[in-house]
Motif scaffolding. Structure first.
Motif, PDB file in Angstrom:
ATOM      1  N   THR A 140      56.710  -6.359  26.937  1.00 57.50           N
ATOM      2  CA  THR A 140      55.659  -6.026  27.897  1.00 57.50           C
ATOM      3  C   THR A 140      55.848  -4.619  28.432  1.00 57.50           C
ATOM      4  OG1 THR A 140      55.252  -8.301  28.614  1.00 57.50           O
ATOM      5  CG2 THR A 140      54.818  -6.562  30.224  1.00 57.50           C
ATOM      6  N   HIS A 141      57.087  -4.274  28.761  1.00 60.83           N
ATOM      7  CA  HIS A 141      57.379  -3.011  29.421  1.00 60.83           C
ATOM      8  C   HIS A 141      57.564  -1.873  28.417  1.00 60.83           C
ATOM      9  CE1 HIS A 141      58.779  -6.516  31.694  1.00 60.83           C
ATOM     10  NE2 HIS A 141      58.108  -5.935  32.668  1.00 60.83           N
ATOM     11  N   LEU A 142      58.124  -2.181  27.246  1.00 58.52           N
ATOM     12  CA  LEU A 142      58.241  -1.165  26.210  1.00 58.52           C
ATOM     13  C   LEU A 142      56.859  -0.721  25.752  1.00 58.52           C
ATOM     14  CD1 LEU A 142      60.147   0.500  24.447  1.00 58.52           C
ATOM     15  CD2 LEU A 142      60.160  -1.387  22.791  1.00 58.52           C
ATOM     16  N   ALA A 143      55.902  -1.652  25.772  1.00 53.58           N
ATOM     17  CA  ALA A 143      54.529  -1.324  25.372  1.00 53.58           C
ATOM     18  C   ALA A 143      53.861  -0.365  26.348  1.00 53.58           C
ATOM     19  CB  ALA A 143      53.707  -2.604  25.254  1.00 53.58           C
ATOM     20  N   ARG A 144      54.437  -0.210  27.542  1.00 52.96           N
ATOM     21  CA  ARG A 144      53.919   0.769  28.496  1.00 52.96           C
ATOM     22  C   ARG A 144      54.497   2.160  28.253  1.00 52.96           C
ATOM     23  NH1 ARG A 144      51.801  -1.592  33.196  1.00 52.96           N
ATOM     24  NH2 ARG A 144      52.723  -0.062  34.611  1.00 52.96           N
ATOM     25  N   LEU A 145      55.493   2.241  27.359  1.00 52.24           N
ATOM     26  CA  LEU A 145      56.184   3.497  27.102  1.00 52.24           C
ATOM     27  C   LEU A 145      55.847   4.113  25.755  1.00 52.24           C
ATOM     28  CD1 LEU A 145      59.750   2.524  28.408  1.00 52.24           C
ATOM     29  CD2 LEU A 145      57.941   3.724  29.651  1.00 52.24           C
ATOM     30  N   VAL A 146      55.526   3.285  24.769  1.00 49.39           N
ATOM     31  CA  VAL A 146      55.253   3.790  23.419  1.00 49.39           C
ATOM     32  C   VAL A 146      54.046   3.057  22.839  1.00 49.39           C
ATOM     33  CG1 VAL A 146      57.668   4.384  22.970  1.00 49.39           C
ATOM     34  CG2 VAL A 146      56.816   2.120  22.335  1.00 49.39           C
ATOM     35  N   PRO A 147      53.411   3.626  21.806  1.00 52.35           N
ATOM     36  CA  PRO A 147      52.283   2.955  21.165  1.00 52.35           C
ATOM     37  C   PRO A 147      52.682   1.607  20.561  1.00 52.35           C
ATOM     38  CG  PRO A 147      52.354   5.263  20.551  1.00 52.35           C
ATOM     39  CD  PRO A 147      53.642   4.974  21.253  1.00 52.35           C
ATOM     40  N   GLN A 148      51.694   0.771  20.335  1.00 49.46           N
ATOM     41  CA  GLN A 148      51.904  -0.603  19.933  1.00 49.46           C
ATOM     42  C   GLN A 148      52.761  -0.770  18.670  1.00 49.46           C
ATOM     43  OE1 GLN A 148      51.704  -4.620  20.513  1.00 49.46           O
ATOM     44  NE2 GLN A 148      50.792  -3.117  21.889  1.00 49.46           N
ATOM     45  N   HIS A 149      52.458  -0.022  17.613  1.00 52.03           N
ATOM     46  CA  HIS A 149      53.211  -0.207  16.379  1.00 52.03           C
ATOM     47  C   HIS A 149      54.645   0.309  16.502  1.00 52.03           C
ATOM     48  CE1 HIS A 149      49.299  -1.130  14.621  1.00 52.03           C
ATOM     49  NE2 HIS A 149      49.975  -1.690  13.633  1.00 52.03           N
ATOM     50  N   LEU A 150      54.828   1.377  17.252  1.00 55.12           N
ATOM     51  CA  LEU A 150      56.189   1.859  17.481  1.00 55.12           C
ATOM     52  C   LEU A 150      56.970   0.847  18.312  1.00 55.12           C
ATOM     53  CD1 LEU A 150      58.411   3.924  17.286  1.00 55.12           C
ATOM     54  CD2 LEU A 150      57.362   5.187  19.180  1.00 55.12           C
ATOM     55  N   MET A 151      56.321   0.258  19.312  1.00 62.97           N
ATOM     56  CA  MET A 151      56.973  -0.774  20.113  1.00 62.97           C
ATOM     57  C   MET A 151      57.464  -1.901  19.223  1.00 62.97           C
ATOM     58  SD  MET A 151      56.439  -4.103  21.318  1.00 62.97           S
ATOM     59  CE  MET A 151      54.685  -4.397  21.516  1.00 62.97           C
ATOM     60  N   ARG A 152      56.613  -2.360  18.318  1.00 66.62           N
ATOM     61  CA  ARG A 152      57.002  -3.468  17.442  1.00 66.62           C
ATOM     62  C   ARG A 152      58.150  -3.074  16.509  1.00 66.62           C
ATOM     63  NH1 ARG A 152      52.984  -7.710  16.471  1.00 66.62           N
ATOM     64  NH2 ARG A 152      51.468  -7.644  18.172  1.00 66.62           N
ATOM     65  N   THR A 153      58.098  -1.854  15.985  1.00 72.77           N
ATOM     66  CA  THR A 153      59.173  -1.402  15.098  1.00 72.77           C
ATOM     67  C   THR A 153      60.498  -1.317  15.850  1.00 72.77           C
ATOM     68  OG1 THR A 153      57.604  -0.145  13.759  1.00 72.77           O
ATOM     69  CG2 THR A 153      59.934   0.414  13.535  1.00 72.77           C
ATOM     70  N   LEU A 154      60.472  -0.748  17.041  1.00 76.98           N
ATOM     71  CA  LEU A 154      61.691  -0.667  17.846  1.00 76.98           C
ATOM     72  C   LEU A 154      62.206  -2.060  18.190  1.00 76.98           C
ATOM     73  CD1 LEU A 154      60.689   2.201  20.332  1.00 76.98           C
ATOM     74  CD2 LEU A 154      62.286   2.370  18.403  1.00 76.98           C
ATOM     75  N   TYR A 155      61.299  -2.955  18.505  1.00 79.84           N
ATOM     76  CA  TYR A 155      61.677  -4.315  18.891  1.00 79.84           C
ATOM     77  C   TYR A 155      62.312  -5.075  17.730  1.00 79.84           C
ATOM     78  CZ  TYR A 155      61.128  -8.599  21.693  1.00 79.84           C
ATOM     79  OH  TYR A 155      61.347  -9.738  22.422  1.00 79.84           O
ATOM     80  N   PHE A 156      61.670  -5.014  16.575  1.00 78.92           N
ATOM     81  CA  PHE A 156      62.161  -5.780  15.422  1.00 78.92           C
ATOM     82  C   PHE A 156      63.448  -5.207  14.830  1.00 78.92           C
ATOM     83  CE2 PHE A 156      57.506  -7.059  14.668  1.00 78.92           C
ATOM     84  CZ  PHE A 156      57.666  -8.246  15.369  1.00 78.92           C
ATOM     85  N   THR A 157      63.687  -3.916  15.006  1.00 78.94           N
ATOM     86  CA  THR A 157      64.877  -3.282  14.432  1.00 78.94           C
ATOM     87  C   THR A 157      66.006  -3.082  15.434  1.00 78.94           C
ATOM     88  OG1 THR A 157      64.082  -1.038  14.916  1.00 78.94           O
ATOM     89  CG2 THR A 157      63.457  -2.010  12.769  1.00 78.94           C
ATOM     90  N   SER A 158      65.715  -3.244  16.721  1.00 85.59           N
ATOM     91  CA  SER A 158      66.671  -2.982  17.812  1.00 85.59           C
ATOM     92  C   SER A 158      67.069  -1.510  17.881  1.00 85.59           C
ATOM     93  CB  SER A 158      67.927  -3.856  17.673  1.00 85.59           C
ATOM     94  OG  SER A 158      67.612  -5.230  17.802  1.00 85.59           O
TER      95      SER A 158
END
Length: 247
Positions: A140-158
């Motif tokens: 929720t909060h990472l999505a306020r800092l970066v675009p949606q696809h970058l958020m997902r990439t950062l999330y899935f890869t740590s």
């Protein structure tokens, strides 16, 4: 564990977390931080709050060792504590400036993502290593800092993003050498605090009211999956390998 408050200038309150070695907070720490931020925001003399941290990094999230030692009771405490702290930053009656140095991970993203502005040191990195820790949350909060696809990439890869990268995305106001971070955060807070105090509070409420996502509700939704991972056993299985080299 220490959460301290100072008033370096008229209208500015600085809330500082200092919990060595990495500012990974136990449940009581999250509640203490929430109380400090809410108290600062309620003070009619305060027009801006700076959220800062001492030591190596801004925040490394929850205390994994506490959860490993006390199981679901500690997990519930951490969930509730994080929700309270993140909400306190978001709901603070005046703008909150996050001064981020070093690592900003897990719960740190919840704090910075809910702040109104971010000033970061050149060595600051932002990320959610939750999948490596047997947990979920703060997308929720990472999505306020970066675009949606970058958020997902950062999330899935740590993986993490640098302060410079977030500055390029427009979510970090300034990037400065670490030695200049406190002053840079104060400069921004000073600019904010120069405005009329009553109008600032109305502006904060107005901006929260037009947010497209209810951050409190969406984060609580994420936390349900963290608890599900714990109940199913997968959370404990991953947490037990935290810090180990991959097989």
């Amino acid at each position: 564990m220490s959460v301290s408050t100072s008033s370096p200038e008229k209208g500015i309150r600085v809330v500082t977390v200092d919990h060595p070695p990495v500012n990974a907070l136990p449940a009581t720490g999250w509640f203490a931080l929430a109380d400090a931020v809410r108290t600062a925001g309620r003070d009619p003399e305060v027009r801006c709050v700076v959220l800062a941290a001492a030591g190596r990094g801004f925040n490394a999230g929850v205390d994994i060792k506490e959860i490993q030692a006390h199981g679901r009771t500690a997990l519930i405490g951490a969930n509730r504590g994080c929700h309270e702290a993140f909400s306190a930053v978001y709901e603070c009656e005046v703008p909150v400036v996050a001064a981020v140095q070093g690592f900003c991970l897990g719960g740190g993203i919840g704090l910075a993502g809910n702040a109104d502005a971010i000033v970061a040191s050149e060595d600051a990195t932002f990320g959610l290593p939750e999948l490596d820790r047997g947990a979920l949350g703060a997308a929720t909060h990472l999505a306020r800092l970066v675009p949606q696809h970058l958020m997902r990439t950062l999330y899935f890869t740590s993986r993490t993003a640098t302060a410079a990268e977030l500055h390029a995305h427009g979510s970090v106001w300034r990037v400065v050498p670490r030695a200049e971070l406190a002053q840079a955060a104060l400069e921004l807070a000073r600019d904010i605090a120069a405005k009329d105090g009553e109008l600032l509070r109305l502006a904060k409420a107005a901006l929260n009211g037009i947010d497209p996502v209810d951050v409190r509700r969406s984060y609580r939704f994420e936390q349900g999956f963290t608890y599900e991972a714990s109940v199913s056993g997968v959370g404990d299985r991953v947490r037990d390998t935290f810090g180990e080299a991959p097989a």
